[in-house]
Design a protein around this motif. Structure first.
Motif, PDB file in Angstrom:
ATOM      1  N   UNK A  38       0.828  -1.200   0.000  1.00  0.00           N
ATOM      2  CA  UNK A  38       0.000   0.000   0.000  1.00  0.00           C
ATOM      3  C   UNK A  38       0.867   1.257   0.000  1.00  0.00           C
ATOM      4  N   UNK A  39       1.134   1.821  -1.188  1.00  0.00           N
ATOM      5  CA  UNK A  39       1.889   3.070  -1.216  1.00  0.00           C
ATOM      6  C   UNK A  39       1.029   4.213  -0.702  1.00  0.00           C
ATOM      7  N   UNK A  40       1.682   5.229  -0.138  1.00  0.00           N
ATOM      8  CA  UNK A  40       0.995   6.455   0.290  1.00  0.00           C
ATOM      9  C   UNK A  40       1.934   7.620  -0.023  1.00  0.00           C
ATOM     10  N   UNK A  41       1.750   8.757   0.647  1.00  0.00           N
ATOM     11  CA  UNK A  41       2.498   9.958   0.265  1.00  0.00           C
ATOM     12  C   UNK A  41       4.001   9.832   0.544  1.00  0.00           C
ATOM     13  N   UNK A 112      -3.620   4.987  -3.952  1.00  0.00           N
ATOM     14  CA  UNK A 112      -5.065   5.099  -3.813  1.00  0.00           C
ATOM     15  C   UNK A 112      -5.389   5.137  -2.326  1.00  0.00           C
ATOM     16  N   UNK A 113      -6.470   5.794  -1.976  1.00  0.00           N
ATOM     17  CA  UNK A 113      -6.860   5.843  -0.576  1.00  0.00           C
ATOM     18  C   UNK A 113      -8.063   6.742  -0.454  1.00  0.00           C
ATOM     19  N   UNK A 115     -11.040   6.653  -0.467  1.00  0.00           N
ATOM     20  CA  UNK A 115     -12.238   5.902  -0.855  1.00  0.00           C
ATOM     21  C   UNK A 115     -11.816   4.915  -1.935  1.00  0.00           C
ATOM     22  N   UNK A 116     -12.567   3.834  -2.129  1.00  0.00           N
ATOM     23  CA  UNK A 116     -12.196   2.867  -3.162  1.00  0.00           C
ATOM     24  C   UNK A 116     -12.061   3.531  -4.527  1.00  0.00           C
ATOM     25  N   UNK A 117     -10.909   3.324  -5.167  1.00  0.00           N
ATOM     26  CA  UNK A 117     -10.687   3.836  -6.510  1.00  0.00           C
ATOM     27  C   UNK A 117     -10.278   5.291  -6.580  1.00  0.00           C
ATOM     28  N   UNK A 184      -8.218   3.054 -11.857  1.00  0.00           N
ATOM     29  CA  UNK A 184      -6.831   3.429 -11.605  1.00  0.00           C
ATOM     30  C   UNK A 184      -6.187   2.529 -10.557  1.00  0.00           C
ATOM     31  N   UNK A 185      -4.926   2.187 -10.776  1.00  0.00           N
ATOM     32  CA  UNK A 185      -4.153   1.450  -9.778  1.00  0.00           C
ATOM     33  C   UNK A 185      -2.785   2.126  -9.678  1.00  0.00           C
ATOM     34  N   UNK A 186      -2.121   2.007  -8.512  1.00  0.00           N
ATOM     35  CA  UNK A 186      -0.817   2.646  -8.346  1.00  0.00           C
ATOM     36  C   UNK A 186       0.134   2.282  -9.500  1.00  0.00           C
TER      37      UNK A 186
END
Lengths: 196, 282
Positions: A38-41, A112-113, A115-117, A184-186
């Motif tokens: 799970x990538x984030x900022x 992504x985060x 909300x779904x999508x 969309x996906x990372x």
């Protein structure tokens, strides 16, 4: 790069920039032992496959350009958002120039985060990097295209939100019965174009 | 048609299986039965695969009529189960004939009962799961009175089994590993060890909210980062929230520590007011 313990079967990999996040994600993508990536900022959460993940991170070059995704998604957009004029005024340019800048750039789904999508897209031209609204809206309609900080995004469904809205799309961003369920996906490459 | 007609739902009846883990990178929570061992047991008792969809019943009160014969099992805490008003065993396979009426009472302790029906609840899957995700609105809607639930093809029940109900302790002592953001707290192990909490009535499938000792943390906010199930997030008010299965996939409040997965079913069964302590692991 800092590895932070996150329970017994997860690790939070912390780096200094969204570009380094992309490098970490690329290095760990495809390791079959990993259950969730799970990538984030500024972080990448790794669940499962920690031995393999640690090994893959030992020799990682965070400055390297990671190979870009082969998947390119185009989002047709009607640029008639309620904050288009505000964004133009803030950047001291015309609304037409805002549209030119937003459609002219190539973006990448950083993560992504929310909300779904809901994909956070990087690559936003500097003039369009603007703060959130002072008062978030209680309801942002599904399909709204907005900007906030270094990101742009399209809302998959109606949710509260504080992003500055410059347009809207009719494309489906999330359908839980579809495969894949999200547009969309990372790692995906994204462009916006003016809807006909 | 193998079906079940719902006559009463109780406070909340949801379709749950083992959820849809592996989709967090798309912003999709894991969802699934909060007390997964109880759902798996109920499924085994009626001859279903462990991941078949059953019902998660909050504080019982669920009544239904079988259209055709089927086998059911109710698990979780100790609870009254009746067929045509006659008391039958929970934690054991029970045969229903056509038109039999099943009534599940409120558990004496704990919160969530699990009902498995032979063949499983056969509603359409979304992202590989039939679970209702209350945060994201994925999966079937909350079950309503008069709803007709379709059932799948039954397997072969494993036969009689003696299984004790879930025991609900008066006070929960929950182990917690520190991190990833324990450095936002002054002496986090000591704060956790010395704190005393009760489970709040604002708890739900997203998270168990705790009232009591306010944890002392740095003021500020993190860029959003990935959250695991069992993460103990501490918002600015200092009151911890333990993330359960419908938790958001990312969050911006620091996570002081993580509760091992094996303890989450106990937290999911803890009624509001239940006392709770943390035991920090080295």
């Amino acid at each position: 790069m800092l590895l932070r313990r996150c329970g017994t079967d997860a690790l939070l990999v912390e780096v200094d920039s969204i570009h380094e996040v992309a490098a970490v994600r690329a290095a760990l993508a495809g390791i079959p032992e990993i259950d969730e990536l799970v990538p984030a900022a500024r972080t990448v959460l790794v669940v499962g496959g920690l031995t393999e993940a640690r090994r893959a991170l030992e020799n990682i070059d965070l400055t390297a350009e990671h190979p870009s995704s082969t998947r390119e998604v185009v989002i047709p957009t009607h640029y008639d958002g309620p904050d288009l004029q505000l964004v133009a005024d803030t950047a001291r340019i015309t609304p037409e120039r805002v549209i030119e800048l937003h459609t002219g750039a190539t973006y990448e789904v950083a993560f992504c985060g929310f909300a779904p999508g809901f994909g956070y897209l990087t690559g936003l031209p500097e003039e369009l990097q603007q703060p959130r609204l002072d008062e978030p809206r209680t309801k942002v309609p599904a399909g709204s295209v907005g900007i906030a900080g270094e990101f742009t995004a399209a809302y998959p469904r109606a949710t509260p939100g504080g992003w500055r809205l410059i347009g809207r799309t009719e494309i489906t961003l999330f359908d839980p019965r579809a495969d894949p369920p999200t547009l969309l996906a990372p790692g995906d490459t994204v462009r916006f174009e003016v809807a006909g | 048609m193998r079906q079940l007609t719902v006559l009463a739902t109780g406070p909340q009846a949801l379709v749950q299986d083992l959820g849809r883990p592996g989709n967090a990178h798309l912003g999709v929570p894991p969802s699934g039965a909060l007390d997964a061992p109880s759902l798996k047991l109920a499924n085994r008792l009626v001859g279903n695969p462990e991941n078949a969809a059953g019902l998660e019943l909050l504080l019982g009160g669920f009544h239904a009529r079988a259209h055709e014969s089927c086998t059911i099992a109710v698990t979780g805490p100790s609870v009254d189960v009746r067929v045509n008003e006659r008391l039958v065993d929970s934690h054991s396979p029970v045969h229903l004939r056509a038109d039999d009426v099943l009534a599940i009472g409120a558990p004496q302790t704990g919160l969530r009962s699990y009902l498995a029906v032979s063949g499983g609840i056969d509603v359409p899957a979304e992202l590989g799961s039939r679970s209702t995700d209350l945060l994201s609105g994925i999966g079937p809607a909350q079950i309503q009175k008069d709803q007709v639930l379709p059932l799948g093809t039954p397997g072969i029940p494993i036969g009689e089994d003696v299984v004790p109900p879930v025991q609900i302790p008066h006070e929960l002592v929950i182990p917690i590993t520190l991190g990833p953001r324990d450095d936002w707290f002054d002496d986090p192990a000591k704060q956790l060890d010395g704190g005393r909490w009760t489970v709040s009535d604002r708890s739900n499938r997203v998270g168990a909210r705790l009232d009591g000792t306010k944890l002392d943390r740095i003021v500020g906010e993190l860029p959003s980062e990935g959250m695991v199930t069992g993460a103990v997030q501490v918002p600015p008010n200092g009151l911890p929230v333990i993330f359960l299965n419908d938790h958001p996939t990312t969050g911006g409040y620091p996570v002081i520590g993580v509760v091992p997965g094996g303890y989450l079913p106990h937290i999911a069964q803890a009624r509001p007011g239940t006392k709770m302590r943390f035991r920090p692991l080295g």
